[in-house]
Every structure is written in structure tokens, then in C-alpha cells.
Design an enzyme around this catalytic site. Structure first.
Site, PDB file in Angstrom:
ATOM      1  N   ASP A 137      -2.374 -10.425  -2.376  1.00 12.77           N
ATOM      2  CA  ASP A 137      -2.985  -9.934  -1.135  1.00 12.77           C
ATOM      3  C   ASP A 137      -4.438  -9.569  -1.433  1.00 12.77           C
ATOM      4  O   ASP A 137      -4.768  -9.129  -2.541  1.00 12.77           O
ATOM      5  CB  ASP A 137      -2.216  -8.701  -0.631  1.00 12.77           C
ATOM      6  CG  ASP A 137      -2.702  -8.199   0.716  1.00 12.77           C
ATOM      7  OD1 ASP A 137      -2.047  -8.498   1.732  1.00 12.77           O
ATOM      8  OD2 ASP A 137      -3.746  -7.497   0.763  1.00 12.77           O
ATOM      9  N   HIS A 174      -6.168  -7.105  -0.549  1.00  7.13           N
ATOM     10  CA  HIS A 174      -6.400  -5.681  -0.833  1.00  7.13           C
ATOM     11  C   HIS A 174      -5.643  -5.258  -2.100  1.00  7.13           C
ATOM     12  O   HIS A 174      -4.534  -5.738  -2.355  1.00  7.13           O
ATOM     13  CB  HIS A 174      -5.928  -4.824   0.344  1.00  7.13           C
ATOM     14  CG  HIS A 174      -6.598  -5.150   1.645  1.00  7.13           C
ATOM     15  ND1 HIS A 174      -6.044  -6.027   2.558  1.00  7.13           N
ATOM     16  CD2 HIS A 174      -7.767  -4.721   2.164  1.00  7.13           C
ATOM     17  CE1 HIS A 174      -6.855  -6.124   3.603  1.00  7.13           C
ATOM     18  NE2 HIS A 174      -7.911  -5.347   3.395  1.00  7.13           N
ATOM     19  N   HIS A 211       0.817  -1.229   0.000  1.00  8.32           N
ATOM     20  CA  HIS A 211       0.000   0.000   0.000  1.00  8.32           C
ATOM     21  C   HIS A 211       0.846   1.272   0.000  1.00  8.32           C
ATOM     22  O   HIS A 211       0.302   2.369  -0.167  1.00  8.32           O
ATOM     23  CB  HIS A 211      -0.950   0.029   1.203  1.00  8.32           C
ATOM     24  CG  HIS A 211      -1.972  -1.055   1.186  1.00  8.32           C
ATOM     25  ND1 HIS A 211      -2.862  -1.219   0.139  1.00  8.32           N
ATOM     26  CD2 HIS A 211      -2.260  -2.056   2.067  1.00  8.32           C
ATOM     27  CE1 HIS A 211      -3.640  -2.266   0.381  1.00  8.32           C
ATOM     28  NE2 HIS A 211      -3.281  -2.793   1.547  1.00  8.32           N
ATOM     29  N   ASP A 236      -4.762 -12.771   3.346  1.00  8.00           N
ATOM     30  CA  ASP A 236      -6.032 -12.226   3.838  1.00  8.00           C
ATOM     31  C   ASP A 236      -7.217 -12.521   2.911  1.00  8.00           C
ATOM     32  O   ASP A 236      -8.347 -12.122   3.215  1.00  8.00           O
ATOM     33  CB  ASP A 236      -5.941 -10.727   4.182  1.00  8.00           C
ATOM     34  CG  ASP A 236      -5.060  -9.919   3.248  1.00  8.00           C
ATOM     35  OD1 ASP A 236      -4.633 -10.464   2.217  1.00  8.00           O
ATOM     36  OD2 ASP A 236      -4.796  -8.742   3.560  1.00  8.00           O
TER      37      ASP A 236
HETATM   38  C1  SP5 Z   1      -1.173  -5.062   3.964  1.00  6.77           C
HETATM   39  C2  SP5 Z   1      -2.652  -5.056   4.212  1.00  6.77           C
HETATM   40  O1  SP5 Z   1      -3.285  -6.092   4.116  1.00  6.77           O
HETATM   41  N1  SP5 Z   1      -3.214  -3.914   4.597  1.00  6.77           N
HETATM   42  C3  SP5 Z   1      -4.603  -3.798   4.836  1.00  6.77           C
HETATM   43  C4  SP5 Z   1      -4.969  -2.490   5.450  1.00  6.77           C
HETATM   44  C5  SP5 Z   1      -6.450  -2.401   5.687  1.00  6.77           C
HETATM   45  N2  SP5 Z   1      -6.777  -1.345   6.581  1.00  6.77           N
HETATM   46  C6  SP5 Z   1      -8.138  -0.904   6.523  1.00  6.77           C
HETATM   47  C7  SP5 Z   1      -8.977  -1.556   7.544  1.00  6.77           C
HETATM   48  C8  SP5 Z   1     -10.445  -1.400   7.259  1.00  6.77           C
HETATM   49  C9  SP5 Z   1     -11.096  -2.633   7.781  1.00  6.77           C
HETATM   50  N3  SP5 Z   1     -12.463  -2.800   7.471  1.00  6.77           N
HETATM   51  C10 SP5 Z   1     -12.867  -4.169   7.750  1.00  6.77           C
HETATM   52  C11 SP5 Z   1     -14.141  -4.247   8.481  1.00  6.77           C
HETATM   53  C12 SP5 Z   1     -14.332  -5.683   8.964  1.00  6.77           C
HETATM   54  N4  SP5 Z   1     -15.485  -5.752   9.811  1.00  6.77           N
HETATM   55 ZN    ZN Z   2      -4.230  -7.025   2.602  1.00  8.41          ZN
END
Ligand code: SP5
Ligand code: ZN
Length: 345
Positions: A200, A202, A166, A289
Site C-alpha cells: 500500500d 501509505h 493502519h 494507491d
Molecule cells: C488504507 C489507506 O490507504 N489509508 C489511507 C488513509 C489516508 N488518510 C489521510 C488523508 C490525507 C490526504 N492527504 C492527501 C492530499 C491530496 N491532495
Molecule cells: Zn494507503
């Protein structure tokens, strides 16, 4: 398999992050993630743990702006020196922006908050005392894995923490500070044709941004559709690169509840693009993830799915540097990573 790992990550452990809706939660991207992976890999016969080499700042500055790296290096000390409340209980504090440099001709202003909102894109890239050193060591793990390929290894694992995909050339976000996979791939691209495959959950927005106008490094990301998922504004199918990079980026945004079968069919398309690009080296941004049960993910990839993802990528038969990214179902993380890596040993 050579696995590059440093204990330096432990001092990067922010006491909280700020989640959707503004609630403080314990930091999901925590040192226990590494312990779970270490435990699983140490039980195998094939894991060869090695300290990373120190590549210095040059390969990092080939990707990231110097002013941004200076910000990472000094942020905590500046905050500690300027805010008496931080000094009273540093372990309870983590630096985050107060406002974001949003949609205007922004530049970093001189105050610490003025730089914070410019160089950090969200409320999960918290900076604490050990963050910068951990990020440097993490980048060195990725570079060491890349270097192992040049020295003839068929695969190597950079057990990187904090993760990187990211982070852009001048910003941190999503638990990431230095883009380990981008730094490694750029370094490899000077030795041979290089592609990055990001699995990943995301979208790999930092990697996409960094290589978007480059045709010499193919970048592909398979992820939760940003129409519903973080990072929300990048990672769409129509983003295919620009200028010299047109046609050398590809996103596979997938819906909620994507399981093994749908995931693997997107992966097959990605692998076909990589074959057509005919790289000398492959860098894999490996997050776990996409796992069914990951607290930050909405996919339903199983442990067997991770085996098959590894099997298909290994089937490219390319020298491959596997770089650790996310994955937050800690109790399953070690097994999922081990299962995927087993295909490369
Ligand atoms: C490296 C990596 O996987 N980074 C991910 C960063 C995500 N951060 C944002 C979190 C927002 C989470 N929303 C999830 C709701 C679940 N109930
Ligand atoms: Zn991720």
C-alpha cells in the site's frame, strides 16, 4: 483463485471524513471501490467468489486489546443514545475524536469522547452504525484467505473492506479498524513461518507496531516517505524492529513521483529479505494507491507496474494470502487489482 468477500462492508459508509486542513470531504474509502473490483474480477474466468467463514473473536483478540474492540462495538450506539442531535439525522453523522491522547501518560477516560481520542488516531477512521460489523466481516475475509493456504491453495484473495494496515493493537486510523493482514498473519504464524509484505502507498504503521518486537513474523512496508506523507510519524528507514524483533522489520520510504522502475528496485530488495527469511506463508497487504493518478497518493506506478509487482511477488513461489488495503482511483482500481492478481491465478 478463491476470493473471500462479504457484502457487510456496505453498511460502513461514513457521510464524510475530515481532510488535511480540516475540510469535510466525501469518504474516499467508499463501497464503490469494491464494486469496481467486483466488476473487473467477475469478467475473468478464474475468480471464485466465496463468503468468508466466521472465525469468532479469538483470532482478533490475539492482536487487538479487548477494551478497544469493545469500544468499536459500542461506540455508535453509545453516541446515538447520548446525543439527541445524532438521533435526528444519523445518516449525516460519523463519530470522530474531539481531542487526541497526545504524548502524556494517557489512558482511556470513561466518557465516549475520552475513549474516542484514545482509540482513534486521526480524522479518517469515522465510525457509523455498520462499522463494527463490517470490520468483523473484513477480518473474516482475511482469515478465510489465510485458512485457504493451510488447506493447500497456493494463493487466495481477501477482498477486505474496511482496510486494516493502519490499525494497531488499540487504535483505529486511516480508514482502518481491525488489522486484517496482521490478524491473518498471526493466525498463519501458528501454522508456519510467516512474512508480511505491505505494498500500500501509505506506511503500514499498525502492522509495524503490532509485530515490532516479534522475530517470528517478518514485516516489510514500501511507501511514501512519512517525511511528507501520512501517517507522518512512523515508517522511516531506521525503524528496523526492537528486542526479539530487531532486524525483522523493514521500511522502504520512497520519494514523491516514484515510478515503476524505482518502485521495482525497492521491491527487489524487499523480496530478497523475504527469501532470506524463508517463510512458509506470505501475506501481502495490497493497496493500489501507489497508482499514478490516485487522489491520495504521490507515486506514479502504472498498470503495467502493478502487473510487474504481482509477477515479482508471485516469483517467490510461496503460498500467498493477498489482503486488500487502500486504492482510491476508483475508475482504475478494478483493472489494477485484476492485473496484479492475474500473476497468482
Ligand atoms: C488504507 C489507506 O490507504 N489509508 C489511507 C488513509 C489516508 N488518510 C489521510 C488523508 C490525507 C490526504 N492527504 C492527501 C492530499 C491530496 N491532495
Ligand atoms: Zn494507503
Amino acid at each position: 483463485m478463491k476470493i473471500f468477500y462479504s457484502e457487510s462492508h456496505r453498511s460502513h459508509y461514513p457521510p464524510f471524513e475530515v481532510f488535511d486542513g480540516g475540510i469535510r470531504v466525501p469518504y474516499f474509502e467508499n463501497p464503490d471501490r469494491m464494486d469496481q473490483i467486483l466488476t473487473a474480477l467477475k469478467r475473468t474466468q478464474w475468480a471464485d467468489f466465496i463468503q468468508p467463514n466466521d472465525f469468532g473473536l479469538d483470532p482478533i483478540l490475539a492482536i487487538h486489546d479487548r477494551d478497544y474492540i469493545n469500544f468499536l462495538a459500542s461506540c455508535w450506539d453509545e453516541w446515538l443514545a447520548s446525543d439527541p442531535e445524532v438521533a435526528t439525522a444519523p445518516e449525516k453523522h460519523a463519530f470522530l475524536p474531539a481531542t487526541f491522547a497526545l504524548r502524556r501518560k494517557a489512558r482511556p477516560t470513561t466518557s465516549l469522547r475520552g475513549r474516542g481520542g484514545y482509540y482513534i488516531m486521526d480524522l479518517s477512521a469515522c465510525i457509523v452504525e455498520g462499522t463494527y460489523q463490517a470490520a468483523l466481516a473484513s477480518a473474516n475475509c482475511a482469515l478465510s484467505a489465510a485458512s485457504a493456504l493451510v488447506n493447500g491453495e497456493r494463493s487466495a484473495f481477501g477482498l477486505c473492506r474496511p482496510p486494516g494496515h493502519h490499525a494497531g493493537k488499540d487504535y483505529a486510523g486511516g480508514y482502518c479498524f481491525i488489522n486484517n493482514a496482521a490478524v491473518a498473519a498471526n493466525w498463519l504464524s501458528k501454522k508456519g513461518r510467516t512474512a508480511i509484505l505491505d505494498v500500500d502507498y501509505h506506511a503500514g504503521n499498525g502492522t509495524q507496531d503490532i509485530f515490532y518486537e516479534r522475530g517470528d513474523v517478518l514485516t516489510i512496508s514500501i511507501h511514501g516517505d512519512p517525511d511528507f506523507e501520512y501517517p507522518h510519524y512512523i515508517g522511516f528507514a531506521e525503524e528496523i524492529g526492537a528486542g526479539a524483533g530487531l532486524g525483522f522489520h523493514r521500511n522502504f520510504p520512497l520519494p514523491k513521483d516514484t515510478g515503476d522502475e524505482a518502485y521495482l528496485s525497492a521491491l527487489e530488495e524487499a523480496l530478497q529479505m523475504i527469501r532470506a527469511f524463508a517463510p512458509d506463508y506470505l501475506v501481502v497487504s495490497l493497496g493500489a494507491d501507489a497508482f499514478d493518478g490516485d487522489p491520495l497518493g504521490m507515486f506514479r506506478v502504472t498498470r503495467n507496474g502493478f502487473h510487474e509487482i504481482g509477477n515479482r511477488i508471485a516469483g517467490l513461489n510461496l503460498p500467498t494470502a493477498i489482503i486488500m488495503e487502500g486504492g482510491y482511483a476508483n475508475e482504475a482500481l478494478g483493472h489494477n487489482i485484476q492485473t496484479l492478481l492475474e500473476n497468482f491465478k
